[in-house]
Scaffold this motif. Structure first.
Motif, mmCIF file in Angstrom:
data_model
loop_
_atom_site.group_PDB
_atom_site.id
_atom_site.type_symbol
_atom_site.label_atom_id
_atom_site.label_comp_id
_atom_site.label_asym_id
_atom_site.label_seq_id
_atom_site.Cartn_x
_atom_site.Cartn_y
_atom_site.Cartn_z
ATOM 1 N N ASP A 44 0.838 -1.199 0.000
ATOM 2 C CA ASP A 44 0.000 0.000 0.000
ATOM 3 C C ASP A 44 0.873 1.250 0.000
ATOM 4 O O ASP A 44 1.988 1.259 0.533
ATOM 5 N N VAL B 180 2.132 4.700 1.214
ATOM 6 C CA VAL B 180 2.172 5.428 2.480
ATOM 7 C C VAL B 180 2.892 6.755 2.263
ATOM 8 O O VAL B 180 3.777 6.867 1.407
ATOM 9 N N SER C 263 3.714 5.486 8.206
ATOM 10 C CA SER C 263 2.434 6.149 8.428
ATOM 11 C C SER C 263 1.748 6.338 7.085
ATOM 12 O O SER C 263 2.356 6.854 6.134
ATOM 13 N N ALA C 264 0.507 5.910 7.004
ATOM 14 C CA ALA C 264 -0.223 6.013 5.739
ATOM 15 C C ALA C 264 -0.468 7.459 5.349
ATOM 16 O O ALA C 264 -0.537 7.795 4.165
ATOM 17 N N VAL C 265 -0.601 8.339 6.357
ATOM 18 C CA VAL C 265 -0.819 9.764 6.099
ATOM 19 C C VAL C 265 0.254 10.570 6.812
ATOM 20 O O VAL C 265 0.878 10.095 7.766
ATOM 21 N N ARG D 147 2.690 -1.606 6.061
ATOM 22 C CA ARG D 147 2.013 -0.575 5.259
ATOM 23 C C ARG D 147 0.495 -0.777 5.312
ATOM 24 O O ARG D 147 -0.276 0.174 5.486
ATOM 25 N N GLU D 148 0.086 -2.033 5.121
ATOM 26 C CA GLU D 148 -1.347 -2.328 5.166
ATOM 27 C C GLU D 148 -1.920 -2.021 6.547
ATOM 28 O O GLU D 148 -3.002 -1.424 6.665
ATOM 29 N N SER E 166 -0.834 0.087 8.799
ATOM 30 C CA SER E 166 -0.876 1.530 9.053
ATOM 31 C C SER E 166 -2.088 2.169 8.385
ATOM 32 O O SER E 166 -2.740 3.048 8.961
ATOM 33 N N LYS E 167 -2.384 1.693 7.184
ATOM 34 C CA LYS E 167 -3.535 2.240 6.461
ATOM 35 C C LYS E 167 -4.849 1.823 7.113
ATOM 36 O O LYS E 167 -5.744 2.648 7.323
ATOM 37 N N GLU E 168 -4.962 0.543 7.462
ATOM 38 C CA GLU E 168 -6.210 0.029 8.009
ATOM 39 C C GLU E 168 -6.443 0.488 9.447
ATOM 40 O O GLU E 168 -7.589 0.700 9.857
ATOM 41 N N ASP F 112 -5.118 3.262 10.733
ATOM 42 C CA ASP F 112 -5.091 4.730 10.756
ATOM 43 C C ASP F 112 -4.240 5.253 11.908
ATOM 44 O O ASP F 112 -4.639 6.146 12.667
#
Length: 654
Positions: free
Chosen positions: A264, A266, A309-311, A369-370, A372-374, A376
């Motif tokens: 994903d 990031v 961190s995804a964001v 990565r996944e 961190s995204k899921e 949040d």
């Protein structure tokens, strides 16, 4: 696939009722014929019949009746004895299926007798060796202290010795990985082919020899028997440096680009180098405690970690951060107009696996990565120093220092750290457990919840029912288990050289007859000089012996010390008061993992003291499934772990 506890699965009366007539039918087919292949069929059928008769009362009568005494809890029916029963069940079903195919296809003009005979011979050898494992399990029941799954040191040494010199090529050839789900079996077989080829390649120094070995590696694809013998040979000789180099391959060359290609996207992926500075941290009671990095290790090394961190959040691109972008690219810098999001209230603190000797957070980057995204939230993963160059307590001290630093400098990670969740797999599970107990001892914030996946929670080279599975485990064989544990603990080891001047195949190539008249798969010449004759130390019932390996040039004898009882090295053996200091704990164990009894022991201890936890047992997957996201079953197991983390962040069950 994922369930609360093991069913009472074993080779039941139904499967035996199927097996007996099938053996008779196949025997009638081939006894009438006079050929080498027919004789091989008959001999394998006799071996299966004989071993099935003897293993049945042990499996159903003895082990099956006492297995419940070692369950994780009254509601979670899981332990290494049940794992052995499940393994036998899988093998018996495989044998029945193969016999049914033989009976159905025998009259077919395209019936390939040699191929069917070879596979039946391997299945017979598997059952023969399984009978030995059940014999050892029977002995373990009488040599465990206080209902422990782990045997006393002397009995452990004898059993582990016998397991090491058992023939194992039958487990690595035609039916390799039979105990696991069909979806992951091709992956395991491919890894074995690569292992066999890699060993050939690294042994040569010239380009020509390397190229030649590369072309010849096709034999490991074409011939399961050749592959099985090569894997057994490698595992009999390999030590920590080999496993360290092999498992580090994905982090070399183009492998480092894989997370960018399949993971994903990031915004933040930064490498931290934490300087060895002394700082003070406030305790939960408002006092200040000193965190002294230099005195912990003494080498003055920086502690490395990765922030994902995804964001982009406030503070993550601060010029005060002791970090650099991974691979020279940091989207928080490229996307200058990107709006900073507020700091997250949650931080996930992660420690990777790798047997304490291999891997870094790079190998887990796709998963992180996944997550961190899921989830949040930012993830802070420690790249601790690896053994044997950095034995205990260095990795543990580095992880603790990194956690304390993260609490002190939470704003640089884009979090307020109001809620901290710990997660780790295998060796990483050991480390997060130890760090949480150390945090409680220091009086600083402990994590709000923890997730440990197939943790190494009893760090000693001792026999237990699940450790017997290492005889056939393709990812965690005995030699690797011994190498990793000794490298991390620094246990004293002694090399015992065996006589290997003359190893010959027996005339039956490993087939066996009835008790007292069986032929071991390999014979050894008499010893000379300081060499020791390799022989089995455990005397099993009915004068039975396992098949002996042709590869046992030397053995590593482990001398345990009081270090095995150090709670920071074996968290499952920690005193009750230290276990009570842990937060809510989710334990994920793999039923067929050689380290399964580590998880069971930890769960039993927590249940005994009434500590809040949940034990989740995964069926049909090997140790390290988190790093094997290449089939549906492993992805489902990884998703379950993600859902457990989500529930903790949202506040349920904490």
């Amino acid at each position: 696939m994922i369930y609360k506890g093991c069913n009472d699965r074993m080779a039941s009366d139904d499967i035996y009722d199927l097996l007996s007539p099938l053996l008779d039918d196949c025997m009638a087919l081939f006894q009438k014929e006079d050929s080498k292949t027919s004789h091989s069929f008959v001999q394998s059928l006799k071996s299966i019949h004989n071993n099935a008769i003897h293993i049945r009362p042990i499996a159903i009568g003895l082990v099956g009746k006492v297995a419940h005494k070692y369950d994780a809890s009254p509601h979670i029916k899981a332990n290494g004895y049940r794992s052995l029963l499940a393994l036998l069940d899988s093998l018996c079903h495989l044998i029945v299926g193969h016999l049914q195919t033989i009976c159905r296809e025998r009259k077919n003009v395209f019936f390939r007798a040699n191929q069917y005979s070879d596979k039946l011979r391997v299945l017979a050898q598997n059952l023969h060796q399984m009978r030995a494992l059940f014999g050892y399990a029977q002995i373990l029941i009488g040599h465990s202290e206080d209902g422990s799954l782990f045997a006393t040191e002397q009995e452990s040494d004898d059993i582990m010795h016998d397991c090491e010199i058992m023939a194992k090529s039958c487990f690595y050839s035609h039916v390799q990985g039979f105990q696991f789900y069909p979806g992951i079996q091709p992956i395991i077989q491919a890894l074995s082919m690569f292992t066999a080829s890699y060993n050939d390649i690294v042994q040569h120094s010239t380009v020509w020899q390397t190229t030649k070995s590369l072309f010849n590696s096709g034999k490991y694809v074409v011939s399961p028997s050749v592959r099985g013998r090569q894997i057994e040979k490698i595992y009999s000789e390999a030590e920590a440096p080999f496993f360290k180099a092999f498992f580090s391959l994905p982090e070399m060359g183009v492998g480092v680009l894989l997370p960018n290609l399949v993971g994903d996207t990031v915004r933040v992926n930064r490498i931290f180098n934490l300087p060895p500075k002394v700082f003070e941290l406030e305790t939960t009671e408002g006092h200040m405690v000193e965190i002294n990095r230099t005195s912990c290790i003494g080498h003055g090394r920086h502690v490395k970690a990765r922030l994902i961190s995804a964001v982009l959040r406030e503070g993550q691109d601060s010029p005060d951060s002791p970090s650099i972008p991974d691979m020279g690219l940091d989207k928080s810098k490229v996307l200058l107009k990107a709006k900073h999001k507020p700091r997250s209230k949650t931080l996930l603190f992660f420690c990777h696996g790798g047997g304490f000797i291999a891997l870094t957070s790079k190998s887990y980057e796709v998963v992180l990565r996944e997550w961190s995204k899921e989830l949040d939230c930012p993830i802070f993963s420690v790249d601790y120093s690896l053994a044997p160059d950095a034995p205990f307590p260095e990795a543990f001290e580095e992880c603790f220092y990194a956690y304390a630093w993260a609490l002190k400098n939470a704003e640089l990670l884009g979090t307020t750290a109001e809620k901290v969740i710990f997660a780790g797999d295998s060796a990483g599970g050991n480390l997060v457990l130890s760090v949480a107990m150390r945090a409680a001892a220091y009086g600083i914030k402990i994590p709000d919840a923890m997730l440990v996946m197939y943790p190494s929670a009893v760090v000693r080279y001792s026999a237990s029912p699940s450790r017997l599975l290492a005889v056939m485990d393709p990812l965690l064989p005995h030699c690797m288990l011994c190498s990793c544990l000794c490298a991390y603990t620094g246990f004293k080891t002694e090399k015992v050289a065996y006589n290997t001047t003359e190893h010959k195949l027996s005339p039956t190539d490993g087939n066996v007859d009835n008790d007292g008249d069986h032929t071991e798969s390999w014979s050894t010449a008499s010893t000379s000089g300081d060499l020791v004759e390799a022989h089995f130390k455990i005397k099993l019932a009915n004068n039975f012996s396992p098949l002996k390996s042709r590869y046992f040039g030397e053995r590593t004898k482990v001398h345990h010390t009081a270090l095995v009882k150090n709670p920071y090295i074996s968290p499952a053996l920690a005193p009750d008061e230290m276990l009570r200091s842990l937060p809510y704990l989710d334990i994920v164990g793999c039923e067929l993992d050689p380290l399964f009894d580590d998880s069971v022991t930890l769960a039993r201890r927590l249940h005994k003291i009434g500590h809040q936890h949940q034990f989740h047992v995964v069926r049909g997957l090997p140790h390290g499934f988190l790093s094997l996201q290449m089939c549906r079953e492993t992805k489902e197991a990884s998703k379950m772990c993600l859902e457990l983390l989500k529930s903790k962040i949202l506040g349920s069950a904490v």
